[in-house]
Write a protein that holds these residues in place. Structure first.
Motif, mmCIF file in Angstrom:
data_model
loop_
_atom_site.group_PDB
_atom_site.id
_atom_site.type_symbol
_atom_site.label_atom_id
_atom_site.label_comp_id
_atom_site.label_asym_id
_atom_site.label_seq_id
_atom_site.Cartn_x
_atom_site.Cartn_y
_atom_site.Cartn_z
ATOM 1 N N ARG A 1 -4.090 10.865 -5.400
ATOM 2 C CA ARG A 1 -3.581 12.008 -5.502
ATOM 3 C C ARG A 1 -4.397 13.288 -5.129
ATOM 4 O O ARG A 1 -5.539 13.750 -5.340
ATOM 5 C CB ARG A 1 -3.029 12.602 -7.176
ATOM 6 N N ILE B 1 1.674 9.725 -2.759
ATOM 7 C CA ILE B 1 0.357 10.476 -1.899
ATOM 8 C C ILE B 1 1.354 11.001 -0.414
ATOM 9 O O ILE B 1 1.218 11.268 0.204
ATOM 10 C CB ILE B 1 -0.818 9.447 -1.894
ATOM 11 N N ARG C 1 0.735 -1.342 -0.114
ATOM 12 C CA ARG C 1 -0.423 0.195 -0.150
ATOM 13 C C ARG C 1 0.850 1.372 0.196
ATOM 14 O O ARG C 1 0.395 1.848 -0.570
ATOM 15 C CB ARG C 1 -0.931 0.007 1.455
ATOM 16 N N SER D 1 -10.809 8.244 -7.526
ATOM 17 C CA SER D 1 -10.308 6.926 -8.202
ATOM 18 C C SER D 1 -10.883 6.438 -9.652
ATOM 19 O O SER D 1 -10.143 5.536 -10.486
ATOM 20 C CB SER D 1 -10.415 5.793 -6.927
ATOM 21 N N GLY E 1 -5.690 5.373 -3.039
ATOM 22 C CA GLY E 1 -4.673 6.004 -2.838
ATOM 23 C C GLY E 1 -4.356 6.764 -4.500
ATOM 24 O O GLY E 1 -4.583 7.181 -5.430
ATOM 25 N N GLU F 1 2.324 1.383 -3.438
ATOM 26 C CA GLU F 1 2.053 2.190 -4.560
ATOM 27 C C GLU F 1 1.446 3.361 -4.733
ATOM 28 O O GLU F 1 0.629 3.846 -5.400
ATOM 29 C CB GLU F 1 0.451 1.120 -4.543
ATOM 30 N N ASN F 2 1.594 3.963 -3.114
ATOM 31 C CA ASN F 2 0.596 5.171 -2.879
ATOM 32 C C ASN F 2 1.883 5.984 -2.351
ATOM 33 O O ASN F 2 2.397 7.047 -1.921
ATOM 34 C CB ASN F 2 -0.228 5.305 -2.120
ATOM 35 N N ARG G 1 -3.420 10.407 4.467
ATOM 36 C CA ARG G 1 -3.010 9.284 4.251
ATOM 37 C C ARG G 1 -2.949 7.759 5.140
ATOM 38 O O ARG G 1 -2.408 7.222 4.633
ATOM 39 C CB ARG G 1 -1.336 9.906 4.180
ATOM 40 N N HIS H 1 -8.169 13.499 -9.813
ATOM 41 C CA HIS H 1 -7.484 13.892 -8.260
ATOM 42 C C HIS H 1 -8.112 14.781 -7.595
ATOM 43 O O HIS H 1 -8.573 15.625 -7.890
ATOM 44 C CB HIS H 1 -5.371 14.104 -8.599
ATOM 45 N N ILE I 1 -4.940 5.790 3.813
ATOM 46 C CA ILE I 1 -4.719 5.383 2.205
ATOM 47 C C ILE I 1 -3.908 4.206 2.760
ATOM 48 O O ILE I 1 -4.532 2.940 2.405
ATOM 49 C CB ILE I 1 -3.828 6.739 1.714
#
Length: 381
Positions: A182, A68, A61, A107, A180, A64-65, A170, A112, A173
């Motif tokens: 932005r 962010i 996780r 998403s 995730g 992948e993010n 965050r 974003h 996320i």
């Protein structure tokens, strides 16, 4: 079952491996780097970033993010060409709930998020502006030096609150509560409805998502001062999310009522609805509104619209229901009692469809008397 054995999650140059190691460890994930040239680490290539297998879900996780979850990366996201969803926030739990809804929609759309908070100029008040609260104006004079100091203090307080709010996002996320997506943020001075309108003028955001209090809240009349103003004047689609929205925490709407006069403008609004919820199997009830208090709905036009919808929006299901103007509040309550509704959708003209057909006070009662999110979609005047 995941074990404590070490596994490789990435292979990088030394600098990038070291950066990833620092990020993962800041999230509480122990990291070991393998294949480092101990004599001259900076020239090492193919560094293996290794973690315990049991930490893999959390690590993925984070990886992948990574843009962010890293505040430095987040600050570089301004001026992106993506579609933008604007989320005005006051840092309350209700505001957070609306933001979670916005993240899931973003998403789906590949958009974003831009978070916006506005506070009152010291000349008009001495407290941070709450987007869902009333404004208090202070007519007493303020010393210019004190005014500048107060302005800086208010901005600092609001900016700190925004930073804390971003960290909550965050955290969600990291734990997989929200996707995730932005996001960027701004803290500005000014009235919220003006700040929202100014943002649209500069950025043409595709949607604005706002939190509101529920129907049983003692502040419901205060909510209308901001939310109703935005609904009536905003030039982009606006989604209001009441505090008691059942699906807001983790899902998406599954059923909607769409108020229609069976006009061409309604097709424009339906197109927008279909684009905003492209992967949601909405069950839509088309509620026919007669053109005047003493007229009846045009059933032929309604049937034509129903046929058009079933042909052109195959992911949704459609049915119809009438609405009289003799007692629209009771009619509406009967409709939602018979057909559970997750979302109210209305195509808004320059003058709101409800305000055009009913008196304004009744329009606001209809919009805010229930705990159902409202999506207002602008169409032709």
């Amino acid at each position: 079952m995941l074990s404590d054995r070490l596994i490789t999650v990435a292979i990088h140059t030394y600098d990038r491996a070291h950066s990833l190691k620092a990020l993962l460890e800041s999230e509480g994930i122990p990291v070991v780097l393998h294949n480092v040239n101990l004599t001259n680490p900076s020239i090492s290539a193919g560094i293996r970033v290794r973690i315990k297998e049991c930490d893999l879900p959390q690590a993925l996780r984070v990886i992948e993010n990574i843009e962010i979850l890293s505040p430095e990366a987040t600050r570089t996201l301004r001026n992106t060409a993506d579609s933008v969803i604007l989320v005005p926030v006051d840092f309350s739990d209700n505001s957070l709930q609306a933001t979670l809804v916005a993240f899931r929609i973003a998403s789906l759309l590949g958009a974003h998020i831009h978070l916006l908070h506005s506070y009152v100029d010291p000349a008009y008040g001495q407290s941070v502006m709450q987007l869902s609260d009333s404004m208090t104006f202070d007519d007493t004079g303020i010393d210019p030096v004190e005014e500048v100091k107060l302005d800086k203090d208010l901005h600092h307080i609001a900016r700190e609150s925004m930073t804390e709010f971003e960290e909550k996002l965050r955290d969600k996320i990291r734990t997989g509560v929200i996707p995730g997506v932005r996001f960027t943020s701004d803290v500005i001075e000014g009235l919220p409805e003006e700040a929202i309108d100014d943002y649209y003028s500069a950025n043409k955001n595709i949607l604005t998502v706002m939190g509101t209090h529920g129907s049983d809240s003692s502040n419901r009349n205060l909510v209308g001062s901001v939310a109703a103003e935005v609904l009536d004047s905003c030039r982009t689609s606006v989604l209001t999310v009441p505090v008691a929205t059942p699906w807001a925490a983790s899902g998406m709407p599954s059923s909607a009522v769409f108020f229609t006069t069976a006009s061409q403008d309604d097709i424009l609004a339906l197109d927008t609805l279909y684009r905003l919820f492209p992967e949601t199997s909405l069950a839509v009830t088309l509620i026919a509104i007669p053109p005047s208090r003493f007229a009846k709905a045009d059933h032929a036009s309604l049937e034509s619209l129903l046929k058009y919808c079933r042909t052109n929006y195959p992911a949704y299901s459609f049915k119809t229901s009438p609405l009289s103007l003799s007692n629209p509040i009771d009619d509406f309550d009967h409709i939602i009692a018979d057909h559970p509704v997750d979302l109210i959708v209305v195509g808004s003209r320059r003058k709101n469809i409800f305000s055009r057909l009913f008196n304004p006070s009744l329009a606001h009662r209809l919009l805010f008397h229930s705990d159902i999110p409202l999506l207002s979609i602008p169409v032709k005047a």
